[in-house]
Design a protein around this motif. Structure first.
Motif, PDB file in Angstrom:
ATOM      1  N   THR A 117       0.818  -1.210   0.000  1.00 22.63           N
ATOM      2  CA  THR A 117       0.000   0.000   0.000  1.00 22.63           C
ATOM      3  C   THR A 117       0.852   1.260   0.000  1.00 22.63           C
ATOM      4  N   MET A 120       2.280   1.935  -3.555  1.00 21.56           N
ATOM      5  CA  MET A 120       1.221   2.340  -4.479  1.00 21.56           C
ATOM      6  C   MET A 120       0.747   3.754  -4.173  1.00 21.56           C
ATOM      7  N   PHE A 145      -5.949   3.319  -0.310  1.00 17.47           N
ATOM      8  CA  PHE A 145      -5.320   2.011  -0.501  1.00 17.47           C
ATOM      9  C   PHE A 145      -5.418   1.198   0.786  1.00 17.47           C
ATOM     10  N   TYR A 163      -8.752   0.936  -3.564  1.00 12.81           N
ATOM     11  CA  TYR A 163      -7.840  -0.175  -3.858  1.00 12.81           C
ATOM     12  C   TYR A 163      -7.822  -1.076  -2.628  1.00 12.81           C
ATOM     13  N   THR A 278      -0.512  -6.600  -9.035  1.00  8.38           N
ATOM     14  CA  THR A 278       0.013  -5.253  -8.782  1.00  8.38           C
ATOM     15  C   THR A 278       1.501  -5.141  -9.093  1.00  8.38           C
ATOM     16  N   LYS A 280       4.744  -3.735 -11.017  1.00  4.14           N
ATOM     17  CA  LYS A 280       5.041  -2.478 -11.708  1.00  4.14           C
ATOM     18  C   LYS A 280       5.236  -2.751 -13.206  1.00  4.14           C
TER      19      LYS A 280
END
Length: 281
Positions: A117, A120, A145, A163, A278, A280
């Motif tokens: 979290t 992000m 998040f 999220y 999730t 990148k």
């Protein structure tokens, strides 16, 4: 200049009576992910607020932000300069634009977090700096998040785009630990309701009957879960954390549209994308 989102203008209607507070502007300051602070940083914030403002701070606004309550117009640019140059921190968002993204404590401290979290939240904050600083939307917009469905930053209730970390495979079960809970050898809810005699733990009453999708059963010897029907509310995991664990195939659910209209009351966000990984970028 040009950073309208971080400052809320406040002016007094009684300037003749109270000339010292002819202006009492509010500044929102972007909080670090998960609100981790060092003592030195907090002292730095307090010093700037006391030197250039009223000395009154709010930790935190209802959905994030460190808030400086009270500053005159001439001190706004110096405060911004001190924050960015001395503390390396930016203003947050307010008004009709992107609000300061916020996240739960995440993998830094929580065993349930299924997404990073902090990373992000930080990446989205940095990517949307312009939207944070220059109000250009018809209404506010919030990212939040949550590392798991326990929703410790209440993204499902307080974010336009939520999220929420989740899992795609089955809940892991330790049947021996389940029996230990039933036998009273392990305290349910990790001891969260201690201090009062609630009577013996009743798995049927406290877990099975409270499952919202009725996907669990207990035959006195084995706990069974129909994972295809599980809605990932995590209630059973919270009650018996040593017996049940989230899955290992983890990612995020995306939800949209939480709001609190005056007439209808609070409305939760709607699940739009049930699962995505999730990685990148």
């Amino acid at each position: 200049f040009g950073y309208g989102g971080g400052v809320i203008g406040r002016y007094s209607d009684a300037q003749e009576k109270f000339p010292a507070i002819w202006a009492f502007h509010t500044l929102r300051i972007n909080q670090p992910s998960s609100k981790f602070y060092t003592t030195d940083y907090l002292r730095g914030l307090a010093d700037i607020c006391e030197y250039r403002g009223s000395g009154i701070m709010n930790m935190h606004g209802s959905t994030g932000d460190t808030v400086f309550l009270g500053a005159v117009t001439e001190q706004l640019e110096p405060i911004f300069f001190d924050l960015t140059h001395d503390l390396g921190v930016d203003l947050g968002g307010s008004g009709s634009n992107l609000r300061t993204p916020s996240c739960c404590i995440g993998k830094a401290r929580c065993e349930y977090a299924m997404i990073d979290t902090q990373d992000m939240c930080y990446e989205m904050t940095m990517h949307y700096q312009d939207e944070l600083h220059r109000p250009a939307f018809p209404y506010k917009f919030k990212f939040k998040f949550d590392g798991c469905p326990n929703c410790c930053v209440a993204s499902i209730a307080r974010a336009d785009m939520s999220y929420i970390g989740t899992w795609k495979d089955n809940i892991r079960i330790d049947q021996e630990a389940v029996k230990a809970y039933v036998a009273g050898e392990i305290t349910p809810n990790a001891g969260a309701f201690s201090g009062r005699d609630w009577g013996p733990f009743d798995i049927q009453k406290e877990v099975i009957d409270l499952c919202p999708s009725k996907c669990m059963s207990w035959d006195g010897n084995e706990l069974k879960i129909n994972d295809a029907e599980c809605v990932h509310c995590m209630h059973c995991i919270n009650v018996m954390p040593r017996a049940l664990r989230v899955g290992v195939d983890t990612g995020v659910s995306l939800l949209f549209g939480a709001k609190a209209p005056i007439l209808e009351g609070a409305q939760m966000s709607t699940l739009t994308i049930p699962f995505m990984y999730t990685e990148k970028p």
